[in-house]
Design an enzyme around this catalytic site. Structure first.
Site, PDB file in Angstrom:
ATOM      1  N   CYS A 268      -5.699  -2.595   2.780  1.00 18.88           N
ATOM      2  CA  CYS A 268      -5.679  -2.703   3.697  1.00 18.88           C
ATOM      3  C   CYS A 268      -6.399  -3.239   4.949  1.00 18.88           C
ATOM      4  O   CYS A 268      -6.932  -4.157   4.543  1.00 18.88           O
ATOM      5  CB  CYS A 268      -5.107  -1.149   4.019  1.00 18.88           C
TER       6      CYS A 268
ATOM      7  N   LYS B  86     -10.476   2.901  -1.566  1.00 16.33           N
ATOM      8  CA  LYS B  86     -10.575   2.475  -0.432  1.00 16.33           C
ATOM      9  C   LYS B  86     -11.900   2.880   0.066  1.00 16.33           C
ATOM     10  O   LYS B  86     -12.444   3.836   0.453  1.00 16.33           O
ATOM     11  CB  LYS B  86      -9.340   2.488   0.391  1.00 16.33           C
TER      12      LYS B  86
ATOM     13  N   GLU C 277       0.981  -0.828   0.108  1.00 17.93           N
ATOM     14  CA  GLU C 277      -0.166   0.360  -0.164  1.00 17.93           C
ATOM     15  C   GLU C 277       0.712   1.351   0.158  1.00 17.93           C
ATOM     16  O   GLU C 277       1.484   1.532   0.805  1.00 17.93           O
ATOM     17  CB  GLU C 277      -0.786   0.121   0.890  1.00 17.93           C
TER      18      GLU C 277
END
Length: 291
Positions: free
Chosen positions: A154, A117, A44
């Protein structure tokens, strides 16, 4: 001939120099490609250090529109040269909005689009809500040359709903670029094993390979303070949740594993997890409560 997909995962450390970070990542992409990897996952926000440990305005200047991001441009050129697909995690700016995003670059160098995200954490050492809006793209599954690839970022990896949604969209593998390590508020808290286990659970529940790429090393905090210490431990798990390839906390390098997608499709059907789902029951009781 069976359809196969070879996954590559990169584990390394990153610093302040974006050009150096891109060059470091490119070198590991080449190593993974040399070992036969077709879809190669860096960690990431490899453009720089994980800056979300504190709230500092200067980091907003490191975001770029996704189609112009230096990491995207460099990895697209590399994907074209090596004929590999690369999910590229970036700090994205769209007008006045900022996102933690991923651009999937297919073999041949064509960007397939952007995923933003969905789940944004906010806590000691992971103050992402200061920097990122919650994603507005919904979950994404990419039709790459080698297979259908689902990608989270993540904090997304902790949510079974995200993994299931991508599996229902037809993902054949799930990939998670990651930056996770120490917990500044509690030096005794080590999340490495639960972090792995939750994704191994996604692999089992969806009968699908799962891979995560984490960074390593101690990174500086603001004003010379100690920042995060990242615990690596990147891995590739098979459809049983077994770790077929993994690294330790300080190792640097690449992992590669190959999967038979036709076998997995049949095996997924045989388990019956998707056949036997009872969506008519999946609601919590009480007004306004849903799963």
């Amino acid at each position: 001939m069976p359809r196969t997909l070879s996954l590559g995962v990169i584990q390394t450390q990153y610093g302040l120099d974006m050009e150096d970070n891109i060059a470091r990542t490119a070198d590991f992409v080449r190593q993974a490609a040399d070992k036969g990897a077709q879809v190669i996952l860096p960690s990431e926000l490899f453009q720089g250090p994980y800056f979300c440990v504190t709230q500092e305005e200067r980091w907003f200047a490191t975001a770029h529109p996704w189609a112009e991001h230096p990491c995207v441009l460099a990895m697209a050129e590399l994907a074209e040269e090596l004929e590999v697909a690369i999910p590229v995690s970036i700090y994205e700016r769209e007008g006045p909005h900022y996102y933690n995003s991923l651009v999937m670059i297919d073999a041949g160098g064509k960007p397939l689009g952007v995923y933003r995200k969905s789940h944004i954490p906010d806590g000691p050492g992971y103050q992402e809500k200061y920097y990122f809006r919650p994603g507005d793209t919904g979950f994404k599954v990419w039709d790459t040359r080698f297979g259908r690839v689902g990608t989270g970022i993540c904090w997304d990896q902790w949510y079974p709903e995200a993994a299931r949604a991508m599996a229902l969209m037809g993902a054949e593998v799930l990939l998670y670029p990651t930056a996770i390590g120490s917990e500044p508020h509690d030096a005794t808290l080590d999340t490495r094993d639960p972090w792995r286990r939750v994704m191994q659970g996604h692999a089992i529940a969806n009968v699908i390979p799962v891979a995560a790429a984490n960074r390593i090393g101690q990174e500086p905090g603001a004003n010379g303070a100690e920042g995060q210490s990242f615990y690596g431990s990147s891995f590739i798990a098979d459809h049983r949740g077994d770790l077929v390839q993994s690294m330790e906390r300080t190792e640097e390098g690449v992992l590669v594993a190959t999967f038979d997608l036709d076998f997995l499709q049949t095996h997924r059907a045989a388990w019956g997890f998707f056949r036997d789902r009872r969506t008519d029951l999946y609601a919590a009781t009480g007004p306004g409560k849903v799963f």
